[in-house]
Design a protein around this motif. Structure first.
Motif, short mmCIF file in Angstrom:
data_model
loop_
_atom_site.label_atom_id
_atom_site.label_comp_id
_atom_site.label_asym_id
_atom_site.label_seq_id
_atom_site.Cartn_x
_atom_site.Cartn_y
_atom_site.Cartn_z
N TYR A 1 88.54 47.06 35.66
CA TYR A 1 87.61 48.18 35.75
C TYR A 1 87.96 49.22 34.72
N GLN A 2 86.95 50.07 34.49
CA GLN A 2 87.07 51.14 33.51
C GLN A 2 86.34 52.31 34.14
N GLY A 3 86.86 53.52 34.04
CA GLY A 3 86.11 54.63 34.59
C GLY A 3 86.96 55.86 34.82
N TYR A 4 86.27 56.94 35.19
CA TYR A 4 86.94 58.22 35.35
C TYR A 4 88.00 58.17 36.45
N LEU A 5 87.86 57.26 37.43
CA LEU A 5 88.87 57.15 38.48
C LEU A 5 90.26 56.99 37.87
N PHE A 6 90.37 56.15 36.87
CA PHE A 6 91.67 55.95 36.23
C PHE A 6 91.86 56.95 35.10
N SER A 7 90.88 57.07 34.23
CA SER A 7 90.99 58.02 33.13
C SER A 7 89.68 58.14 32.36
N LYS A 8 89.38 59.34 31.92
CA LYS A 8 88.29 59.53 30.96
C LYS A 8 88.75 59.02 29.60
N PRO A 9 87.82 58.80 28.69
CA PRO A 9 88.25 58.50 27.32
C PRO A 9 89.11 59.65 26.81
N GLN B 1 85.62 36.70 32.14
CA GLN B 1 86.26 37.75 32.91
C GLN B 1 85.26 38.89 33.10
N VAL B 2 85.41 39.63 34.18
CA VAL B 2 84.45 40.68 34.50
C VAL B 2 85.11 42.06 34.48
N ILE B 3 84.47 42.99 33.77
CA ILE B 3 84.90 44.39 33.80
C ILE B 3 83.78 45.22 34.44
N ALA B 4 84.12 46.04 35.41
CA ALA B 4 83.15 46.98 35.98
C ALA B 4 83.26 48.29 35.23
N GLU B 5 82.12 48.80 34.75
CA GLU B 5 82.12 50.05 34.00
C GLU B 5 81.82 51.24 34.92
N GLY B 6 82.36 52.39 34.60
CA GLY B 6 81.98 53.62 35.28
C GLY B 6 82.48 53.72 36.71
N VAL B 7 83.68 53.22 36.97
CA VAL B 7 84.25 53.32 38.32
C VAL B 7 84.82 54.73 38.53
N GLU B 8 84.26 55.43 39.50
CA GLU B 8 84.65 56.83 39.71
C GLU B 8 85.34 57.08 41.03
N THR B 9 85.20 56.17 42.00
CA THR B 9 85.79 56.42 43.31
C THR B 9 86.69 55.26 43.75
N GLN B 10 87.62 55.62 44.63
CA GLN B 10 88.53 54.64 45.20
C GLN B 10 87.74 53.59 46.00
N ALA B 11 86.66 54.03 46.66
CA ALA B 11 85.85 53.10 47.46
C ALA B 11 85.20 52.05 46.57
N GLN B 12 84.72 52.48 45.40
CA GLN B 12 84.13 51.51 44.47
C GLN B 12 85.19 50.51 44.02
N LEU B 13 86.37 51.02 43.70
CA LEU B 13 87.44 50.14 43.23
C LEU B 13 87.82 49.13 44.32
N GLU B 14 87.89 49.61 45.56
CA GLU B 14 88.26 48.69 46.65
C GLU B 14 87.21 47.60 46.83
N PHE B 15 85.95 48.00 46.75
CA PHE B 15 84.86 47.02 46.86
C PHE B 15 85.00 45.97 45.76
N LEU B 16 85.23 46.42 44.54
CA LEU B 16 85.31 45.51 43.39
C LEU B 16 86.52 44.59 43.51
N THR B 17 87.64 45.14 43.92
CA THR B 17 88.86 44.35 44.03
C THR B 17 88.71 43.28 45.11
N ARG B 18 88.13 43.71 46.24
CA ARG B 18 87.90 42.79 47.35
C ARG B 18 87.01 41.63 46.90
N ASN B 19 86.11 41.93 45.97
CA ASN B 19 85.15 40.91 45.54
C ASN B 19 85.52 40.27 44.21
N ARG B 20 86.80 40.30 43.89
CA ARG B 20 87.37 39.53 42.80
C ARG B 20 86.93 39.95 41.40
N CYS B 21 86.50 41.20 41.25
CA CYS B 21 86.26 41.72 39.90
C CYS B 21 87.62 41.77 39.20
#
Ligand code: C2E
Ligand code: MG
Ligand code: MG
Ligand code: MG
Length: 292
Positions: A256-264, A233-253
């Motif tokens: 994800y983990q990152g400030y877009l959803f929540s900081k630690p 399974q693949v996790i993308a680290e450091g996702v900060e923008t909606q555009a990054q998330l859309e790219f990753l989702t479109r490409n079957r990642c």
């Protein structure tokens, strides 16, 4: 601090000493008592399914809340803790605390997601890692399948024979294994096949510019493809923008983990974030596009 300065006084006021050496002396003396005084804390960062937007895991990240120095980030004290041999004790404490906390959340009715902890090279090489994991699971009552150990390429490459044995033993216990910061070390890809891994985490240096840099986009896509072929399974680290998330989702990642959803965040914040997020799942902030 006054006491420490007194003890090291002649060093601290030596003008030839640069700021970095000074910081090191202060950190080192403070680190030793930090463990004893229980100045470490665990912060938690959600890992989110790209497809459903649900929280499917949490990564435990250590913080040092020093009475004298304030909150110190791991990047500032872990290298030193490795050098002076304190990192194993810190890692063991983090694993124990994270499993205890997560079991408590489960008992309080939060979903049993994965709890991921980082393992330093030193801890991995110690034979006691298996004993530590066994003891922590037993003591916390957490299901082994809910514990994930994050290892870096450097750790995995160091002593391959022994590494395979250790990983297989951990796998045999039911623990999940992840490779962290993937792409930043210099691993031969053939190792991915030899090690019984479950998860590959793409380092955030690749994710940063995926929407603007074709090279980073290509590397990320190839990594996702390869990982899936190897049943990881693949996790993308450091996702900060909606555009990054859309790219990753479109490409079957997968996640994800990152400030877009929540900081630690501190443990007291987690249940609230979790419940508010799952109550209004379609909130625009966290909405993910439909899978394609
Ligand atoms: P890591 O394991 O790769 O953890 C991810 C790091 O990225 C964390 O930094 C996290 O706060 C940060 N991060 C998460 N989302 C974003 C984002 O959207 N943007 C940016 N810019 N950063 C983001 P942190 O907590 O400072 O930890 C740094 C590193 O220290 C970790 O990297 C890990 O290698 C190490 N570390 C942390 N806790 C522990 C621990 O308990 N034991 C050991 N051995 N290492 C730890
Ligand atoms: Mg990590
Ligand atoms: Mg990482
Ligand atoms: Mg990193």
């Amino acid at each position: 601090q006054a006491k420490e300065q007194g003890r090291n006084g002649y060093q601290i006021y030596d003008e030839s000493m640069n700021a970095k050496a000074l910081e090191r002396i202060i950190l080192e003396s403070q680190l030793h008592k930090a463990l004893k005084d229980e100045e470490f804390e665990v912060y938690y960062q959600p890992q989110v399914s790209c497809r459903t937007g649900e929280v499917v895991g949490i990564e435990a990240l250590v913080r040092w809340n020093s009475k004298e120095l304030g909150v110190v980030e791991p990047g500032r004290f872990l290298p030193l803790a490795e050098e002076i041999g304190l990192v194993i004790q810190i890692d063991q404490w983090v694993m124990r605390e994270a499993c205890r906390q997560h079991k408590l959340w489960i008992d309080q009715g939060l979903p049993p997601v994965t709890i991921a902890v980082n393992i330093s090279g030193q801890q991995f090489l110690k034979n006691e890692l298996l004993d530590t994991v066994t003891a922590v699971l037993e003591r916390s009552g957490l299901e082994p399948g809910l514990l994930e150990l994050e290892l870096t390429e450097g750790v995995l490459m160091a002593h391959t024979e022994r590494t395979v044995k250790t990983l297989e033993a951990l796998k045999g216990m039911g623990v999940r294994l992840a490779i962290d910061d993937f792409g930043t070390g210099f691993s031969s890809l053939s190792y991915l096949k030899r090690f019984p891994l479950d998860v590959l985490k793409i380092d955030r240096t690749f994710i940063n510019d995926i929407t603007s840099d074709p090279d980073d986009a290509a590397i990320t896509l190839a990594t996702i493809e390869m990982a899936h072929t190897l049943k990881l399974q693949v996790i993308a680290e450091g996702v900060e923008t909606q555009a990054q998330l859309e790219f990753l989702t479109r490409n079957r990642c997968d996640m994800y983990q990152g400030y877009l959803f929540s900081k630690p965040m501190r443990p007291e914040e987690y249940p609230r974030l979790f419940l508010s997020h799952h109550a209004d799942h379609a909130a625009p902030d966290h909405a993910t596009p439909d899978p394609v």
